[in-house]
Write an enzyme that holds these catalytic residues in place. Sequence first.
Site, PDB file in Angstrom:
ATOM      1  N   TYR A  11       0.822  -1.214   0.000  1.00 29.10           N
ATOM      2  CA  TYR A  11       0.000   0.000   0.000  1.00 29.10           C
ATOM      3  C   TYR A  11       0.853   1.260   0.000  1.00 29.10           C
ATOM      4  O   TYR A  11       0.390   2.330  -0.365  1.00 29.10           O
ATOM      5  CB  TYR A  11      -0.941   0.025   1.218  1.00 29.10           C
ATOM      6  CG  TYR A  11      -2.126  -0.897   1.097  1.00 29.10           C
ATOM      7  CD1 TYR A  11      -2.046  -2.056   0.346  1.00 29.10           C
ATOM      8  CD2 TYR A  11      -3.322  -0.616   1.728  1.00 29.10           C
ATOM      9  CE1 TYR A  11      -3.108  -2.912   0.224  1.00 29.10           C
ATOM     10  CE2 TYR A  11      -4.406  -1.470   1.618  1.00 29.10           C
ATOM     11  CZ  TYR A  11      -4.295  -2.617   0.867  1.00 29.10           C
ATOM     12  OH  TYR A  11      -5.361  -3.461   0.759  1.00 29.10           O
ATOM     13  N   LYS A  21       3.148 -15.374   1.802  1.00 31.26           N
ATOM     14  CA  LYS A  21       3.258 -16.214   0.611  1.00 31.26           C
ATOM     15  C   LYS A  21       4.741 -16.400   0.316  1.00 31.26           C
ATOM     16  O   LYS A  21       5.260 -15.900  -0.683  1.00 31.26           O
ATOM     17  CB  LYS A  21       2.532 -15.538  -0.569  1.00 31.26           C
ATOM     18  CG  LYS A  21       1.010 -15.600  -0.483  1.00 31.26           C
ATOM     19  CD  LYS A  21       0.416 -16.934  -0.925  1.00 31.26           C
ATOM     20  CE  LYS A  21       0.587 -17.144  -2.416  1.00 31.26           C
ATOM     21  NZ  LYS A  21       0.094 -18.486  -2.832  1.00 31.26           N
ATOM     22  N   ASP A  28      -3.227 -17.649   1.195  1.00 32.25           N
ATOM     23  CA  ASP A  28      -4.402 -18.142   0.462  1.00 32.25           C
ATOM     24  C   ASP A  28      -5.049 -19.312   1.209  1.00 32.25           C
ATOM     25  O   ASP A  28      -6.280 -19.389   1.331  1.00 32.25           O
ATOM     26  CB  ASP A  28      -4.038 -18.527  -0.981  1.00 32.25           C
ATOM     27  CG  ASP A  28      -2.876 -19.511  -1.072  1.00 32.25           C
ATOM     28  OD1 ASP A  28      -2.160 -19.702  -0.072  1.00 32.25           O
ATOM     29  OD2 ASP A  28      -2.684 -20.093  -2.161  1.00 32.25           O
ATOM     30  N   ASP A  81      -5.894  -6.970   4.885  1.00 31.31           N
ATOM     31  CA  ASP A  81      -7.087  -6.280   4.390  1.00 31.31           C
ATOM     32  C   ASP A  81      -8.123  -7.313   3.934  1.00 31.31           C
ATOM     33  O   ASP A  81      -9.303  -7.245   4.286  1.00 31.31           O
ATOM     34  CB  ASP A  81      -6.677  -5.358   3.227  1.00 31.31           C
ATOM     35  CG  ASP A  81      -7.779  -4.393   2.827  1.00 31.31           C
ATOM     36  OD1 ASP A  81      -8.769  -4.252   3.575  1.00 31.31           O
ATOM     37  OD2 ASP A  81      -7.642  -3.769   1.758  1.00 31.31           O
ATOM     38  N   ASP A 100     -11.661  -8.945   6.054  1.00 32.79           N
ATOM     39  CA  ASP A 100     -13.026  -8.876   5.514  1.00 32.79           C
ATOM     40  C   ASP A 100     -13.680 -10.254   5.546  1.00 32.79           C
ATOM     41  O   ASP A 100     -14.867 -10.388   5.858  1.00 32.79           O
ATOM     42  CB  ASP A 100     -13.030  -8.352   4.066  1.00 32.79           C
ATOM     43  CG  ASP A 100     -13.261  -6.847   3.996  1.00 32.79           C
ATOM     44  OD1 ASP A 100     -12.930  -6.155   4.982  1.00 32.79           O
ATOM     45  OD2 ASP A 100     -13.771  -6.354   2.969  1.00 32.79           O
TER      46      ASP A 100
HETATM   47  C1  IPM Z   1      -9.826  -0.975   5.336  1.00 31.85           C
HETATM   48  C2  IPM Z   1     -10.214  -0.287   4.069  1.00 31.85           C
HETATM   49  C3  IPM Z   1      -9.075   0.609   3.639  1.00 31.85           C
HETATM   50  C4  IPM Z   1      -7.868  -0.273   3.370  1.00 31.85           C
HETATM   51  C5  IPM Z   1      -9.355   1.522   2.470  1.00 31.85           C
HETATM   52  C6  IPM Z   1     -10.576   2.388   2.705  1.00 31.85           C
HETATM   53  C7  IPM Z   1      -8.170   2.364   2.106  1.00 31.85           C
HETATM   54  O1  IPM Z   1     -10.542  -1.222   3.100  1.00 31.85           O
HETATM   55  O2  IPM Z   1      -9.605  -0.283   6.339  1.00 31.85           O
HETATM   56  O3  IPM Z   1      -9.746  -2.206   5.351  1.00 31.85           O
HETATM   57  O4  IPM Z   1      -7.758  -0.840   2.303  1.00 31.85           O
HETATM   58  O5  IPM Z   1      -7.051  -0.389   4.258  1.00 31.85           O
HETATM   59 MN    MN Z   2     -10.505  -3.286   3.793  1.00 25.68          MN
END
Ligand code: IPM
Ligand code: MN
Length: 370
Positions: free
Chosen positions: A142, A193, A226, A250, A254
């Site tokens: 990032y 990885k 993965d 990230d 999720d």
């Molecule tokens: C998160 C979000 C952020 C990220 C975005 C909004 C930049 O997806 O906090 O997980 O990718 O870190």
């Molecule tokens: Mn995110």
Amino acid sequence: MATHNLLLLPGDGIGPEVATEVEKVAAWFGKAGIATFNTEKDLVGGAAYDAHKAAITDAAMARAQGADAVLFGAVGGPQWANVPYHARPEAGLLRLRKDMQLFANLRPAICYPALASASSLKPEIIEGLDIMIVRELTGGVYFGEPKEIVTLENGEQRAVDTQVYTTHEIERIARVAFDLARVRRNKVTSTEKHNVMRSGVLWKKVVTELHARDYKDVTLEHHLADACGMQLVRWPKQYDVIVCDNLFGDMLSDVAAMLTGSLGMLPSASLGAPDPATGKRKALYEPVHGSAPDIAGKGLANPLAMICSFGMALRYSFGLADAADLLDKAVAAVLADGVRTADIAAKGQNAVGTADMGDAVVKALSKAAH
Ligand code: IPM
Ligand code: MN
């Protein structure tokens, strides 16, 4: 009674709505004589762009640096799809993380018993789930340079992002994971990885060496990132603390979030290194969910992730673990009572709005306190 300085950055979309509910909760702790929160507010994301043509101003950054904790709502929305890349709403969040050096992102995924049926997985797979994803937040792909889109001689374009980690960056995030594991179920799973990435080879080596040196009492295992994603939906309860780089974290967070039934439930904390003099860490707390433009302004959003983010601030920034436990108890009680926003309501179950959910938590707090 101690006073804590909180900077509230509601942001865009549902951010302002859920932030209002946190203000109610913070005010309750003041009235109850537990702690006073001195709350300032500023703009971030699209809201800041509209007012100042920047995703966050230098003045707001200075306030964030000076606050005891920052509470962040959400940023982004379709109306800012075409703003300059450096001023896109997400740039505000990335600047906060980078400038405040918030390298450790804690993302708990907890399944409340009352919500086990809201998950897309079978109840027996997620009932009682309690895992912690520790995501490195200020390095990796990032932020690595070069990061660019260049036009080649033949007219084609080429995009480059750079995944880069140093020993120091890996070691400090791994320490956070091991320390957390010690007060949980004493197990860390490190993901990378190493089969295709040099940064993965270094990651695994540094974590392994740190473990042997300082954390032999903690169980350590390594999963390819993965495979970890696969195991998370197969049998998530095998995990306690999962430590990962910025990008894998990230994605895996999720996945872990959705196991619990709703993104609308999950808080997160982003912490810096302890100040050598005071022991205090810079910190930002935010819900894992985004700005949800589709339901913004309708009073439908679930404020619990934002409220629980404030709970993490009580625990990790203000040293108020009892208050944090009380808030967790109140949230669990509200859910056990069957109060649901639309995102966590079962078919046929009545759904309440954002403000009603916030009010229910405040009421449950009063009850739990007695
Ligand atoms: C998160 C979000 C952020 C990220 C975005 C909004 C930049 O997806 O906090 O997980 O990718 O870190
Ligand atoms: Mn995110």
